[in-house]
Design a protein around this motif. Structure first.
Motif, PDB file in Angstrom:
ATOM      1  N   GLY A  42       0.780  -1.225   0.000  1.00 20.70           N
ATOM      2  CA  GLY A  42       0.000   0.000   0.000  1.00 20.70           C
ATOM      3  C   GLY A  42       0.808   1.269   0.000  1.00 20.70           C
ATOM      4  O   GLY A  42       0.252   2.354  -0.236  1.00 20.70           O
ATOM      5  N   ASP A  43       2.117   1.209   0.282  1.00 16.73           N
ATOM      6  CA  ASP A  43       2.965   2.397   0.213  1.00 16.73           C
ATOM      7  C   ASP A  43       3.281   2.733  -1.235  1.00 16.73           C
ATOM      8  O   ASP A  43       3.192   1.875  -2.126  1.00 16.73           O
ATOM      9  CB  ASP A  43       4.276   2.169   0.977  1.00 16.73           C
ATOM     10  CG  ASP A  43       4.044   2.065   2.482  1.00 16.73           C
ATOM     11  OD1 ASP A  43       3.045   2.621   2.960  1.00 16.73           O
ATOM     12  OD2 ASP A  43       4.863   1.414   3.163  1.00 16.73           O
ATOM     13  N   PHE A  44       3.664   3.995  -1.472  1.00 11.63           N
ATOM     14  CA  PHE A  44       4.111   4.386  -2.812  1.00 11.63           C
ATOM     15  C   PHE A  44       5.601   4.075  -2.970  1.00 11.63           C
ATOM     16  O   PHE A  44       6.381   4.164  -2.012  1.00 11.63           O
ATOM     17  CB  PHE A  44       3.887   5.885  -3.041  1.00 11.63           C
ATOM     18  CG  PHE A  44       2.436   6.270  -3.164  1.00 11.63           C
ATOM     19  CD1 PHE A  44       1.691   5.883  -4.266  1.00 11.63           C
ATOM     20  CD2 PHE A  44       1.808   7.022  -2.179  1.00 11.63           C
ATOM     21  CE1 PHE A  44       0.355   6.231  -4.388  1.00 11.63           C
ATOM     22  CE2 PHE A  44       0.477   7.377  -2.290  1.00 11.63           C
ATOM     23  CZ  PHE A  44      -0.251   6.979  -3.394  1.00 11.63           C
ATOM     24  N   VAL A  45       5.996   3.695  -4.199  1.00 12.50           N
ATOM     25  CA  VAL A  45       7.418   3.444  -4.460  1.00 12.50           C
ATOM     26  C   VAL A  45       8.181   4.763  -4.433  1.00 12.50           C
ATOM     27  O   VAL A  45       7.607   5.835  -4.615  1.00 12.50           O
ATOM     28  CB  VAL A  45       7.629   2.744  -5.824  1.00 12.50           C
ATOM     29  CG1 VAL A  45       6.921   1.425  -5.878  1.00 12.50           C
ATOM     30  CG2 VAL A  45       7.177   3.653  -6.964  1.00 12.50           C
ATOM     31  N   ARG A  46       9.473   4.640  -4.222  1.00  7.20           N
ATOM     32  CA  ARG A  46      10.315   5.834  -4.215  1.00  7.20           C
ATOM     33  C   ARG A  46      11.311   5.761  -5.364  1.00  7.20           C
ATOM     34  O   ARG A  46      11.748   4.680  -5.755  1.00  7.20           O
ATOM     35  CB  ARG A  46      11.062   5.956  -2.885  1.00  7.20           C
ATOM     36  CG  ARG A  46      10.130   6.112  -1.674  1.00  7.20           C
ATOM     37  CD  ARG A  46      10.928   6.266  -0.400  1.00  7.20           C
ATOM     38  NE  ARG A  46      10.048   6.425   0.754  1.00  7.20           N
ATOM     39  CZ  ARG A  46      10.494   6.617   2.005  1.00  7.20           C
ATOM     40  NH1 ARG A  46      11.805   6.663   2.230  1.00  7.20           N
ATOM     41  NH2 ARG A  46       9.644   6.753   2.987  1.00  7.20           N
ATOM     42  N   HIS A  47      11.631   6.921  -5.904  1.00  7.04           N
ATOM     43  CA  HIS A  47      12.683   7.046  -6.907  1.00  7.04           C
ATOM     44  C   HIS A  47      12.373   6.241  -8.173  1.00  7.04           C
ATOM     45  O   HIS A  47      13.285   5.748  -8.836  1.00  7.04           O
ATOM     46  CB  HIS A  47      14.041   6.605  -6.330  1.00  7.04           C
ATOM     47  CG  HIS A  47      14.358   7.246  -5.019  1.00  7.04           C
ATOM     48  ND1 HIS A  47      14.443   8.616  -4.854  1.00  7.04           N
ATOM     49  CD2 HIS A  47      14.586   6.698  -3.796  1.00  7.04           C
ATOM     50  CE1 HIS A  47      14.719   8.885  -3.595  1.00  7.04           C
ATOM     51  NE2 HIS A  47      14.810   7.750  -2.928  1.00  7.04           N
ATOM     52  N   ASP A  48      11.104   6.111  -8.510  1.00  8.82           N
ATOM     53  CA  ASP A  48      10.709   5.464  -9.763  1.00  8.82           C
ATOM     54  C   ASP A  48      11.296   4.067  -9.926  1.00  8.82           C
ATOM     55  O   ASP A  48      11.680   3.650 -11.027  1.00  8.82           O
ATOM     56  CB  ASP A  48      11.110   6.335 -10.966  1.00  8.82           C
ATOM     57  CG  ASP A  48      10.376   7.661 -10.976  1.00  8.82           C
ATOM     58  OD1 ASP A  48       9.198   7.677 -10.563  1.00  8.82           O
ATOM     59  OD2 ASP A  48      10.970   8.676 -11.377  1.00  8.82           O
ATOM     60  N   HIS A  49      11.359   3.324  -8.835  1.00  9.27           N
ATOM     61  CA  HIS A  49      11.846   1.948  -8.885  1.00  9.27           C
ATOM     62  C   HIS A  49      10.679   0.984  -9.030  1.00  9.27           C
ATOM     63  O   HIS A  49       9.525   1.318  -8.798  1.00  9.27           O
ATOM     64  CB  HIS A  49      12.633   1.614  -7.611  1.00  9.27           C
ATOM     65  CG  HIS A  49      13.941   2.326  -7.537  1.00  9.27           C
ATOM     66  ND1 HIS A  49      14.697   2.379  -6.378  1.00  9.27           N
ATOM     67  CD2 HIS A  49      14.643   3.017  -8.472  1.00  9.27           C
ATOM     68  CE1 HIS A  49      15.794   3.073  -6.607  1.00  9.27           C
ATOM     69  NE2 HIS A  49      15.774   3.473  -7.869  1.00  9.27           N
ATOM     70  N   TRP A  50      11.037  -0.270  -9.384  1.00  2.82           N
ATOM     71  CA  TRP A  50      10.019  -1.326  -9.396  1.00  2.82           C
ATOM     72  C   TRP A  50       9.583  -1.617  -7.966  1.00  2.82           C
ATOM     73  O   TRP A  50      10.407  -1.565  -7.051  1.00  2.82           O
ATOM     74  CB  TRP A  50      10.581  -2.612 -10.018  1.00  2.82           C
ATOM     75  CG  TRP A  50      10.833  -2.490 -11.480  1.00  2.82           C
ATOM     76  CD1 TRP A  50      12.015  -2.221 -12.087  1.00  2.82           C
ATOM     77  CD2 TRP A  50       9.863  -2.624 -12.514  1.00  2.82           C
ATOM     78  NE1 TRP A  50      11.869  -2.161 -13.450  1.00  2.82           N
ATOM     79  CE2 TRP A  50      10.543  -2.414 -13.746  1.00  2.82           C
ATOM     80  CE3 TRP A  50       8.502  -2.893 -12.547  1.00  2.82           C
ATOM     81  CZ2 TRP A  50       9.899  -2.460 -14.970  1.00  2.82           C
ATOM     82  CZ3 TRP A  50       7.862  -2.949 -13.769  1.00  2.82           C
ATOM     83  CH2 TRP A  50       8.542  -2.732 -14.967  1.00  2.82           C
ATOM     84  N   PRO A  51       8.310  -1.904  -7.742  1.00  2.00           N
ATOM     85  CA  PRO A  51       7.884  -2.316  -6.403  1.00  2.00           C
ATOM     86  C   PRO A  51       8.728  -3.493  -5.930  1.00  2.00           C
ATOM     87  O   PRO A  51       9.003  -4.426  -6.702  1.00  2.00           O
ATOM     88  CB  PRO A  51       6.414  -2.712  -6.603  1.00  2.00           C
ATOM     89  CG  PRO A  51       5.975  -1.942  -7.800  1.00  2.00           C
ATOM     90  CD  PRO A  51       7.175  -1.862  -8.688  1.00  2.00           C
TER      91      PRO A  51
END
Length: 726
Positions: A623-632
């Protein structure tokens, strides 16, 4: 001779005293003997369509059927003939005709029996309201009741009471019910001969009944015609022609329409004589005929329910509560439009819509279709397979469970539940949790129809109306906003792009956003579709909740839904895209706009519909958003374990998209199936029953029983098993 002043004064006082005495006596009698109820055995209710066609009638407590009408709804010739034959001075006497009474009394004294009754129409109404013995005391009672009627009601109101209370044989009362029973018409459209017969029939309804004694009925009818001729209301030629005609009876070939709706309305409005519904007679008949065909293909003890709603007016145009009201083996008397059942996957579009409204996703957000446990809940896809990275639009169109729960977890079941309640929609569960998203709750077809209608109406939920004039049989919700105009349009757009590959060309081409659902244990099969103009909701299953294993909402309910749409008129309205829905180029894996993503982090580009240009980052499975445009993280680990990630690009496994496992098809309904996968057609090899198959359409006529369909790209294959019936 002029009377002395004292004498005149005495006479005036005497007259005043007598008047006061008479008024006091009348007041006392009226208090002691008030008028009885107009319908002492309750109303005999008739439920009619918006066009006035009878859907179903209910007798009063004595089993008497009557269809109440007003004066303008009755043929003028019948009214004229009735007054001429029964009571020429009706509009002039005070309730009784003294000359007629004196004549009747004289004839009785001369002949020793009743020759003519001397009763006015008002007196006949009085006798119908308060029956009396045929005696002098009874006649005085009748006269008193007639005076009361004249005091309380106008002449037109009294005449209307006669039209609705007069007996016409058996359990039929009132001219409208008689016209329908004997001539299969309405009182508004009576012929002169039919009108003449119905004028005389109430005199002795058991002896003059045309269905039992046609010759007697003809003789009495001609007696009325002769009276009308003598009075100058019929010319000689017309009289000769009409009197020679036989008594022709007609029987209506109409069947009961919307009987379960009528039952509900009778219970809701027990004191109404006529309930005018919003049901469109033509559409209701078409749906009823369609379900006759549907019944033949349903398993034993199974039923079906259908609702058709006019999106603009919120009026229910067709209401079929069971597949066959006469078939008790299919629980015919259980109204499945109202029954609370598990909705399966039909709530998914609204979960995605609310997530769009809260800035959690856009239409092409990357979701993770991988094994994952959300707290103590581990959902599974229907086919038991995983696709890895998948967009919101594809997850919705394929009805994938795991991505849905990923979004639902981020949205919050409590938030979803609260917004539903705010819109007036109450789902049936104790406490909202993640299982609600996959059908772990209860609702009914009426509620689903109301919800899906909102997708074509800028997200607005309004009460569904089934009674003309604004009354409702079952209130759904107050007018409220379920989704924003932006998210409702996006959901409509995504659902309307789902193809029905096994459908023949529809009679009317229209844009339909549709979704199916199958409840846990294969107990309920749903399909709800919304076009710009109409909403069609279908339930199929067993009312006793016994599982019907091997069927799906897509194979059972969806074909019925599309067939119902084919019965509806063409529509010109469109669901217009709001200006605030902005199409933007986004990047995977980060999910944000291309303009906000570094080139080295933009591995895959997609055009997404967004609300006001908002492009939220990709969700992690938790449920968190990914950081730095990485893959989940969890998706990346799953990809690496499956060894299908290369240079940051997830390579999806091949998947058959046009056919679901376990579907049943009937060659009498479907000729061919389109073979489609998520890979380019030039790269896919197809096998039918493990034999190479080079066509893009599977011809059902060539197969019977269980059929294995396999699609392969290189070393990867996907397989479906279907069943083909003759």
């Amino acid at each position: 001779m002029k009377l002395p002043f004292t004498t005149r004064s005495s006479l005036l006082k005497l007259a005043a005293g007598m008047s006061a005495f008479l008024i006091l006596m009348a007041w006392t009698l009226n208090s002691v003997f008030p008028l009885p109820p107009l319908y002492p055995d309750g109303p005999a209710t008739v439920v009619v369509s918006r066009e006035g066609e009878v859907l179903r009638s209910f007798g009063d407590r004595q089993g008497v059927h009557r269809y109440n009408v007003t004066l303008p709804e009755v043929d003028p010739f019948y009214i004229e003939a009735l007054l001429n034959y029964e009571d020429r001075w009706f509009y002039h006497h005070p309730g009784f005709n003294p000359f007629s009474i004196l004549r009747a009394a004289f004839q009785w004294l001369i002949h020793g029996h009743v020759v003519s009754g001397g009763s006015t129409l008002t007196m006949q109404v009085a006798r119908l309201l308060d029956p009396h013995e045929r005696s002098v005391a009874g006649k005085f009672k009748q006269l008193w009741r007639a005076l009361q009627l004249e005091w309380y009601y106008s002449k037109d109101e009294i005449l209307t009471l006669y039209l609705n209370l007069a007996p016409f044989g058996g359990n039929i009362a009132g001219v409208e019910a008689a016209a329908d029973r004997y001539f299969a018409t309405s009182a508004r459209h009576l012929t002169k001969n039919e009108a003449a017969l119905l004028v005389v029939l109430p005199q002795k309804p058991s002896l003059y009944r045309p269905d039992r004694y046609p010759e007697v009925a003809k003789a009495m009818r001609n007696k009325v015609l002769s009276r009308l001729h003598d009075s100058g209301l019929l010319k000689e030629q017309a009289f000769q022609y009409l009197s020679q005609e036989p008594v022709e009876l007609r029987q209506s070939d109409r069947v009961q329409l919307a009987p379960l709706l009528s039952r509900t309305l009778k219970q809701t409005y027990p004191d109404q004589h006529v309930i005018t519904t919003t049901i469109n007679d033509t559409i209701q008949q078409r749906v009823a005929r369609l379900l006759v065909k549907v019944k033949r293909d349903l398993p034993v003890h199974s039923s079906a329910a259908v609702l058709v709603v006019d999106n603009q007016t919120t009026e229910i145009l067709a209401y079929q509560g069971s597949v066959d009201f006469q078939d008790d083996s299919r629980f015919a008397h259980v109204d499945m439009t109202q029954a609370v059942r598990s909705p399966g996957s039909t709530l998914k579009p609204f979960i995605y819509g609310m997530a769009i409204d809260r800035g959690i996703i856009h239409t092409e957000s990357l979701l993770s279709d991988i094994p994952f446990t959300f707290y103590d809940y581990k959902p599974q896809n229907l086919n038991g397979r995983f696709q890895g990275a998948v967009s919101v639009s594809e997850a919705l169109k394929q009805s994938l469970n795991i991505p849905l729960i990923q979004v639902f977890n981020a949205l919050g079941p409590d938030v979803f539940d609260a917004q539903m309640k705010q819109a007036g929609i109450q789902l049936d569960h104790e406490k909202a949790n993640l299982t609600v998203g996959l059908g772990g709750t209860g609702t009914n077809l009426m509620t689903l129809a109301s919800m899906y209608r909102s997708l074509a109406m800028s997200g607005q939920v309004s009460p569904l109306r089934v009674v003309k004039g604004g009354a409702q049989a079952v209130p759904v919700a107050n007018e409220a906003q379920l989704l924003s105009k932006e998210s409702s349009w996006m959901v409509f757009h995504m659902l309307s792009s789902i193809s029905a590959s096994d459908r023949v060309v529809p009679r009317v081409r229209r844009e339909i956003a549709w979704k199916t659902g199958t409840s846990y244990g294969y107990r309920d099969f749903w399909s709800v579709g919304v076009s710009p103009g109409y909403t069609v909701a279908v339930w199929v299953g067993r009312p006793d909740a016994t599982p019907v294993v091997g069927y799906l909402g897509a194979t059972r309910a969806a074909p019925v839904m599309f067939d119902v749409f084919d019965q509806l008129p063409e529509e010109k309205r469109r669901v217009e895209q709001p200006e605030t829905v902005i199409r933007k180029l986004i990047c995977w894996p980060g999910g944000r706009a291309k303009s906000a993503t570094a080139d080295e982090d933009c591995f895959n580009q997609k055009y997404a519909f967004t609300r006001n240009g908002l492009t939220p980052p990709t969700l992690e499975s938790d449920g968190d958003f990914v950081r730095h445009d990485h893959w989940p993280e969890s998706l990346s680990i799953w990809h690496q374990q499956r060894k299908i990630i290369s240079q940051g690009h997830p390579e999806l496994e091949i998947a058959i998209q046009s056919i679901k496992n376990g579907q049943h098809y009937y060659r009498s309904q479907i000729r061919q199936l389109k073979l489609e996968s998520n890979k380019p057609a030039s790269e896919v090899l197809w096998y039918i029953n493990h034999q190479p198959y080079e066509q893009q359409q599977l011809l059902l006529a060539d197969y019977s029983g269980e059929v294995v369909i396999t699609a392969c790209q290189g070393q990867q294959c996907d397989q479906r098993k279907i069943v083909i019936h003759r």
